[in-house]
Write an enzyme that holds these catalytic residues in place. Structure first.
Site, PDB file in Angstrom:
ATOM      1  N   CYS A 302       1.947  -4.320  -1.746  1.00 52.00           N
ATOM      2  CA  CYS A 302       3.045  -5.028  -1.081  1.00 52.00           C
ATOM      3  C   CYS A 302       2.917  -6.545  -1.102  1.00 52.00           C
ATOM      4  CB  CYS A 302       3.206  -4.523   0.359  1.00 52.00           C
ATOM      5  SG  CYS A 302       1.671  -4.123   1.181  1.00 52.00           S
ATOM      6  N   ARG A 331      -9.345   2.225  -2.749  1.00 52.31           N
ATOM      7  CA  ARG A 331      -9.570   2.432  -1.323  1.00 52.31           C
ATOM      8  C   ARG A 331     -10.932   3.095  -1.129  1.00 52.31           C
ATOM      9  NH1 ARG A 331      -3.519   4.503   0.617  1.00 52.31           N
ATOM     10  NH2 ARG A 331      -2.415   2.680  -0.199  1.00 52.31           N
ATOM     11  N   GLN A 349      -0.239   4.020  -7.665  1.00 51.97           N
ATOM     12  CA  GLN A 349       0.949   4.351  -6.881  1.00 51.97           C
ATOM     13  C   GLN A 349       2.221   4.134  -7.703  1.00 51.97           C
ATOM     14  OE1 GLN A 349       0.186   1.629  -3.517  1.00 51.97           O
ATOM     15  NE2 GLN A 349       0.254   3.424  -2.202  1.00 51.97           N
ATOM     16  N   ASP A 351       4.832   2.713  -6.848  1.00 52.55           N
ATOM     17  CA  ASP A 351       5.170   1.917  -5.675  1.00 52.55           C
ATOM     18  C   ASP A 351       6.440   1.098  -5.895  1.00 52.55           C
ATOM     19  OD1 ASP A 351       4.740   1.120  -3.113  1.00 52.55           O
ATOM     20  OD2 ASP A 351       2.943  -0.060  -3.511  1.00 52.55           O
ATOM     21  N   HIS A 353       9.186  -1.829  -3.592  1.00 53.21           N
ATOM     22  CA  HIS A 353       9.544  -2.527  -2.352  1.00 53.21           C
ATOM     23  C   HIS A 353      10.968  -3.045  -2.488  1.00 53.21           C
ATOM     24  CE1 HIS A 353       5.120  -2.538  -2.203  1.00 53.21           C
ATOM     25  NE2 HIS A 353       5.340  -2.385  -0.913  1.00 53.21           N
ATOM     26  N   LYS A 432       7.695   5.127   9.319  1.00 59.74           N
ATOM     27  CA  LYS A 432       7.943   5.635   7.971  1.00 59.74           C
ATOM     28  C   LYS A 432       8.510   7.048   8.004  1.00 59.74           C
ATOM     29  CE  LYS A 432       3.159   7.298   7.520  1.00 59.74           C
ATOM     30  NZ  LYS A 432       1.990   7.440   6.635  1.00 59.74           N
ATOM     31  N   HIS A 478       9.066  -0.296   2.090  1.00 57.68           N
ATOM     32  CA  HIS A 478       8.006   0.183   1.195  1.00 57.68           C
ATOM     33  C   HIS A 478       8.361   1.615   0.800  1.00 57.68           C
ATOM     34  CE1 HIS A 478       5.076  -2.920   2.871  1.00 57.68           C
ATOM     35  NE2 HIS A 478       6.021  -2.898   3.782  1.00 57.68           N
TER      36      HIS A 478
END
Length: 604
Positions: A302, A331, A349, A351, A353, A432, A478
């Site tokens: 992000c 992670r 991910q 991912d 945004h 979320k 997100h």
């Protein structure tokens, strides 16, 4: 009190013990069935029953904790005797013997000081008590067995006939990798025998579908402990499968107005301090020092997307602005929870945004839900949605959280989309929607997520020029559809048992030439397929024809194609369709048309 009532649910949503409260509690009765509240009582109590059986078989056994979890229940314990899978039947037999004694399950309370004295010789109980802030603790007792426990439990052992111990594992004391390794025994329990049988059948099928086993057989991916735990290597076939999945998502993103971006995999630690990751997520990050400055390897994408948004001035006319990235993140997962592709330390991910105005939240959330729906339908998954609210460890004011949570609820309710609530399960920066899918054998998996965030744009001073020429803060959504490519491929592998659909299969066609004179035509066909982005292999090793066919079919490939004199002369193929269990012939053009039609099925 009815004999079929095992507890009461009070007005605060807490379960009250029948033995302490009875019908006078005025709550809602919990029936003896497979509802979530009933199973919580049944499984928690069965955990204690298991511990009692273990204590009678292994006299030196000491117990840490025995909670209810998604997959049933477990108990962490220590004993000098090694307990293996082969001992589970013996423990189950003792559990059934104890049930026949018809013990009542009783609760009593003592001060924490009394408990410390009572369990003075039990270091594991001392460890449990050190984690309890209350001055009064509760103990549950059945026969000679008792243990510290908040409860609640069923009132007697007569509710606990339907259980199965499932596996033995190791677990660090309190999840601390530097602490002692305890034995963890898992089990499952239901209100009826049929559900236990169904669960056992599902678990047996799950063993056959284990993505680690199939991944090895199909040569998709590998792990190398010398290189580090939780770090997957993608082999050629696995990389092809992954590429196909990435391309399906790539086209779908572009069609829906997303722009591709990419951020660095390491940033100065001050960036993570500003975002709140350092304080709220720091224990899961990898940190290093470069030129006497601290850096953090990104656990999320992000921050990079915010910097890209801020690079040029934005107007309300530019919103919504949608960025997506196949972002590699790291992670620090504890070694005890690593599990094939399903739990790793490095993953990618899918991912995205979305930067938008508050008024655009509902429509953007619904567009993402439509995206999720199209992906899940493509792979044959049923799914549910769950709104997760503010956790204890969070940034931002309650009013902002309430606004974001209401935005998610309104988006779903306004379109009659069903959801449940996960209190306290949100990300540290915003509430979320979690997407939970159900696979081919009935297991549920957490995958995609949609998060509404008012906090990070504010922390990084992200702005746009509004219609009235004032500067305003955008809302940041997100969003991940798959969650991660690694985890989703692991789930897909088990969902399909390695029998991937034609558009996703790492190898879609295997050509088996009968003899050396047929190899040239097989390679020519392979080249034609490659131009159409269809992956194929030619099995022309010096083995018997039958052996090469058997090897090809073990690869779970959709089509095995035999090439002989007739096929070369007629420019045709002899197809063995594994999925339909059919054999037939097509000419070259017909074969290409059929393959391309099936590839088209992979579009979203």
């Amino acid at each position: 009190m009815s004999e079929n009532i095992i507890g009461y649910l009070n007005n605060d949503g807490n379960i009250i013990d029948t033995q302490s409260a009875g019908e006078s509690c005025g709550g809602t009765a919990i029936e003896f069935d497979n509802s979530s509240k009933a199973l919580e009582l049944i499984r928690h109590s069965t955990a204690h029953l298991m511990a009692q059986a273990i204590s009678e078989i292994y006299a030196d056994a000491k117990f840490f904790v025995g909670p209810v979890v998604d997959e049933g229940f477990y108990y962490d314990l220590r004993t000098e005797d090694k307990i293996g899978e082969e001992d589970l039947k013996k423990i189950e037999k003792k559990m059934k013997e104890i049930i026949k004694r018809k013990y009542k399950i009783e609760k009593y309370e003592i001060s924490k000081e009394e408990a410390l004295e009572k369990f003075a010789k039990d270091d594991l109980k001392q460890a449990v008590l050190s984690r309890i802030p209350d001055e009064v603790v509760s103990i549950y007792k059945q026969g000679e067995f008792e243990d510290l426990c908040r409860g609640p439990h069923v009132p007697s052992l007569r509710f606990l006939h339907n259980f199965k111990l499932t596996r033995v594992a190791g677990a660090y004391l309190g999840g601390d990798e530097k602490a002692e390794m305890l034995t963890r025994i898992y089990g499952i329990a239901f209100a009826d025998k049929e559900s236990v049988k169904a669960y056992v059948t599902m678990m047996e099928e799950a063993k056959k579908r284990d993505h680690r086993k199939i991944g090895t057989e199909m040569e998709l991916f590998m792990f190398n402990e010398e290189s580090g735990a939780g770090l997957p290597f993608w082999m050629p076939r696995g990389a092809k499968l992954r590429h196909k999945l990435e391309q399906i998502l790539h086209k779908a993103h572009l069609i829906r107005g997303y722009e591709p971006v990419r951020g660095p995999e390491i940033l100065k630690a001050d960036m993570w301090r500003t975002s709140g990751h350092y304080a709220c997520y720091g224990e899961n990050m990898y940190l290093t020092t470069i030129d006497e400055q601290e850096y953090g390897i990104k656990p999320m994408n992000c921050i990079g997307h915010i910097q890209i948004f801020k690079q040029t001035q934005k107007s309300y006319r530019d919103l919504p602005l949608r960025y997506y990235e196949y972002g590699v993140v790291h992670r620090h997962e504890k070694s005890g929870v690593l599990h094939g592709l399903l739990r790793v330390r490095e993953f990618t991910q899918d991912d995205a945004h979305i930067f938008c105005t508050p008024e655009q939240i509902a429509s953007e959330v619904l567009d993402v839900v439509e995206f999720v729906d199209s992906v899940m339908k493509l792979f044959g998954f049923e799914y549910t949605m769950e709104i997760a609210t503010k956790p204890e460890k969070a940034i931002g004011e309650d009013a902002v959280w309430d606004m974001a949570t209401e935005g998610l609820k309104n988006a779903l309710e306004g379109n009659n989309l069903h959801y449940t609530i996960d209190e306290g399960g949100g990300a540290f920066y915003g509430p979320k929607i979690d997407i939970k899918i159900t696979d081919a054998i009935g297991r549920k998996w957490q995958c995609g997520t949609i998060q509404v965030d008012f906090n990070l744009p504010k922390r990084f001073d992200a702005e746009y020029v509004a219609e009235d020429n004032t500067r305003k803060q955008p809302v940041m959504i997100h969003r991940a559809i798959l969650g991660s490519f690694e985890r989703f491929i692991g789930i897909l592998t088990e969902h399909y048992a390695g029998e991937f659909p034609m558009f996703l299969a790492p190898v879609q066609v295997i050509f088996v030439p009968i003899s050396a004179v047929h190899v040239e035509y097989a390679k020519e066909l392979k080249k034609q397929l490659l131009l159409e982005e269809i992956d194929s292999e030619v099995y022309d090793k010096n083995d018997s024809l039958n052996k090469r066919i058997r090897i090809a079919e073990k690869q779970r490939v959709p089509y095995v194609v035999i090439i002989g004199d007739e096929e070369v002369d007629k420019r045709s193929v002899a197809i063995r369709d594994r999925r339909k269990k059919e054999q037939y012939n097509l000419n070259e053009d017909e074969f290409m048309i059929q393959l391309k039609q099936q590839i088209q099925e992979g579009r979203i």
